[in-house]
Motif scaffolding. Structure first.
Motif, PDB file in Angstrom:
ATOM      1  N   ARG A  22       0.814  -1.215   0.000  1.00 35.67           N
ATOM      2  CA  ARG A  22       0.000   0.000   0.000  1.00 35.67           C
ATOM      3  C   ARG A  22       0.851   1.269   0.000  1.00 35.67           C
ATOM      4  NH1 ARG A  22      -4.928   1.583  -0.075  1.00 35.67           N
ATOM      5  NH2 ARG A  22      -5.835  -0.448   0.281  1.00 35.67           N
ATOM      6  N   CYS A  23       1.807   1.393   0.936  1.00 40.67           N
ATOM      7  CA  CYS A  23       2.545   2.662   1.059  1.00 40.67           C
ATOM      8  C   CYS A  23       3.979   2.603   0.529  1.00 40.67           C
ATOM      9  CB  CYS A  23       2.548   3.134   2.508  1.00 40.67           C
ATOM     10  SG  CYS A  23       3.553   2.127   3.616  1.00 40.67           S
ATOM     11  N   GLY A  24       4.518   1.410   0.314  1.00 41.06           N
ATOM     12  CA  GLY A  24       5.849   1.290  -0.272  1.00 41.06           C
ATOM     13  C   GLY A  24       7.007   1.276   0.701  1.00 41.06           C
ATOM     14  N   LEU A  25       6.764   1.297   2.012  1.00 44.39           N
ATOM     15  CA  LEU A  25       7.859   1.230   2.981  1.00 44.39           C
ATOM     16  C   LEU A  25       8.428  -0.180   3.032  1.00 44.39           C
ATOM     17  CD1 LEU A  25       6.515   3.270   6.027  1.00 44.39           C
ATOM     18  CD2 LEU A  25       8.230   3.950   4.372  1.00 44.39           C
ATOM     19  N   VAL A  26       9.729  -0.296   3.303  1.00 40.51           N
ATOM     20  CA  VAL A  26      10.337  -1.616   3.452  1.00 40.51           C
ATOM     21  C   VAL A  26      10.147  -2.077   4.893  1.00 40.51           C
ATOM     22  CG1 VAL A  26      11.981  -1.365   1.570  1.00 40.51           C
ATOM     23  CG2 VAL A  26      12.631  -0.620   3.837  1.00 40.51           C
ATOM     24  N   VAL A  27       9.879  -3.372   5.063  1.00 39.39           N
ATOM     25  CA  VAL A  27       9.601  -3.932   6.385  1.00 39.39           C
ATOM     26  C   VAL A  27      10.379  -5.222   6.599  1.00 39.39           C
ATOM     27  CG1 VAL A  27       7.298  -2.920   6.649  1.00 39.39           C
ATOM     28  CG2 VAL A  27       7.545  -5.108   5.519  1.00 39.39           C
ATOM     29  N   GLN A  36      -4.307 -11.877   2.757  1.00 44.54           N
ATOM     30  CA  GLN A  36      -4.739 -12.464   1.496  1.00 44.54           C
ATOM     31  C   GLN A  36      -5.622 -11.479   0.750  1.00 44.54           C
ATOM     32  OE1 GLN A  36      -6.684 -16.111   2.545  1.00 44.54           O
ATOM     33  NE2 GLN A  36      -4.773 -17.226   2.619  1.00 44.54           N
ATOM     34  N   THR A  37      -5.585 -11.567  -0.562  1.00 45.25           N
ATOM     35  CA  THR A  37      -6.415 -10.716  -1.393  1.00 45.25           C
ATOM     36  C   THR A  37      -6.929 -11.522  -2.576  1.00 45.25           C
ATOM     37  OG1 THR A  37      -6.518  -8.602  -2.560  1.00 45.25           O
ATOM     38  CG2 THR A  37      -4.479  -9.823  -2.765  1.00 45.25           C
ATOM     39  N   LEU A  38      -8.127 -11.204  -3.010  1.00 48.89           N
ATOM     40  CA  LEU A  38      -8.687 -11.872  -4.173  1.00 48.89           C
ATOM     41  C   LEU A  38      -8.032 -11.339  -5.436  1.00 48.89           C
ATOM     42  CD1 LEU A  38     -12.512 -11.955  -3.397  1.00 48.89           C
ATOM     43  CD2 LEU A  38     -10.907 -13.853  -3.350  1.00 48.89           C
ATOM     44  N   VAL A  39      -7.799 -12.226  -6.374  1.00 52.35           N
ATOM     45  CA  VAL A  39      -7.246 -11.836  -7.662  1.00 52.35           C
ATOM     46  C   VAL A  39      -8.384 -11.786  -8.662  1.00 52.35           C
ATOM     47  CG1 VAL A  39      -5.672 -12.485  -9.512  1.00 52.35           C
ATOM     48  CG2 VAL A  39      -5.023 -12.880  -7.133  1.00 52.35           C
ATOM     49  N   HIS A  40      -8.570 -10.636  -9.275  1.00 54.19           N
ATOM     50  CA  HIS A  40      -9.615 -10.466 -10.274  1.00 54.19           C
ATOM     51  C   HIS A  40      -9.016 -10.685 -11.658  1.00 54.19           C
ATOM     52  CE1 HIS A  40     -12.539  -9.024  -7.391  1.00 54.19           C
ATOM     53  NE2 HIS A  40     -11.544  -8.350  -6.832  1.00 54.19           N
ATOM     54  N   LEU A  41      -9.630 -11.582 -12.398  1.00 55.14           N
ATOM     55  CA  LEU A  41      -9.155 -11.934 -13.729  1.00 55.14           C
ATOM     56  C   LEU A  41     -10.007 -11.237 -14.776  1.00 55.14           C
ATOM     57  CD1 LEU A  41      -8.964 -15.749 -12.976  1.00 55.14           C
ATOM     58  CD2 LEU A  41      -7.082 -14.137 -12.867  1.00 55.14           C
ATOM     59  N   ARG A  42      -9.376 -10.842 -15.853  1.00 54.97           N
ATOM     60  CA  ARG A  42     -10.126 -10.225 -16.959  1.00 54.97           C
ATOM     61  C   ARG A  42     -10.621 -11.337 -17.864  1.00 54.97           C
ATOM     62  NH1 ARG A  42      -9.818  -4.795 -16.975  1.00 54.97           N
ATOM     63  NH2 ARG A  42      -8.069  -3.886 -15.869  1.00 54.97           N
ATOM     64  N   ARG A  43     -11.923 -11.588 -17.783  1.00 57.48           N
ATOM     65  CA  ARG A  43     -12.553 -12.632 -18.578  1.00 57.48           C
ATOM     66  C   ARG A  43     -13.912 -12.140 -19.040  1.00 57.48           C
ATOM     67  NH1 ARG A  43     -11.310 -18.115 -15.194  1.00 57.48           N
ATOM     68  NH2 ARG A  43      -9.091 -18.156 -15.608  1.00 57.48           N
ATOM     69  N   GLY A  44     -14.565 -12.954 -19.810  1.00 62.71           N
ATOM     70  CA  GLY A  44     -15.905 -12.633 -20.282  1.00 62.71           C
ATOM     71  C   GLY A  44     -16.926 -12.820 -19.178  1.00 62.71           C
ATOM     72  N   ARG A  56      -0.270 -10.829   0.122  1.00 60.40           N
ATOM     73  CA  ARG A  56      -0.039  -9.389   0.039  1.00 60.40           C
ATOM     74  C   ARG A  56       0.649  -8.951   1.318  1.00 60.40           C
ATOM     75  NH1 ARG A  56      -4.629  -5.268   0.442  1.00 60.40           N
ATOM     76  NH2 ARG A  56      -3.524  -3.380   0.027  1.00 60.40           N
ATOM     77  N   LEU A  57       1.805  -8.307   1.209  1.00 56.73           N
ATOM     78  CA  LEU A  57       2.570  -7.854   2.365  1.00 56.73           C
ATOM     79  C   LEU A  57       2.214  -6.414   2.686  1.00 56.73           C
ATOM     80  CD1 LEU A  57       4.869  -8.425   4.406  1.00 56.73           C
ATOM     81  CD2 LEU A  57       6.437  -7.470   2.712  1.00 56.73           C
ATOM     82  N   LEU A  58       1.928  -6.149   3.963  1.00 58.83           N
ATOM     83  CA  LEU A  58       1.594  -4.803   4.424  1.00 58.83           C
ATOM     84  C   LEU A  58       2.445  -4.455   5.636  1.00 58.83           C
ATOM     85  CD1 LEU A  58      -2.303  -5.041   4.350  1.00 58.83           C
ATOM     86  CD2 LEU A  58      -0.859  -3.875   2.687  1.00 58.83           C
ATOM     87  N   CYS A  59       2.738  -3.173   5.810  1.00 55.71           N
ATOM     88  CA  CYS A  59       3.384  -2.728   7.045  1.00 55.71           C
ATOM     89  C   CYS A  59       2.317  -2.730   8.151  1.00 55.71           C
ATOM     90  CB  CYS A  59       3.998  -1.344   6.869  1.00 55.71           C
ATOM     91  SG  CYS A  59       2.811   0.000   6.675  1.00 55.71           S
TER      92      CYS A  59
END
Length: 69
Positions: A22-27, A36-44, A56-59
């Motif tokens: 989210r913010c780009g800081l190193v941790v 965890q995050t859902l992955v949205h796929l581009r489909r019909g 997904r890594l967050l501080c």
């Protein structure tokens, strides 16, 4: 590279292992929170999310903001 939070606390022995999505800081391992995050796929028409959630890594600050107690 040193962890941002450890550097603020005066610890010079920490090593960063990732970057907050989210913010780009190193941790480091102590300050990073994996979620965890859902992955949205581009489909019909039909289902457009993956069956397997992605990591997904967050501080700590961003994790607290996204997951309030």
């Amino acid at each position: 590279m040193k962890c941002y939070d450890c550097d603020l606390a005066g610890r010079s022995d920490s090593t960063a292992v990732g970057v907050c999505a989210r913010c780009g800081l190193v941790v480091c391992r102590d300050h990073g929170k994996v979620s965890q995050t859902l992955v949205h796929l581009r489909r019909g028409p039909g289902r457009s999310t993956s069956d397997v959630p992605a990591r997904r890594l967050l501080c700590g600050t961003c994790h607290g903001a996204e997951h309030p107690a």
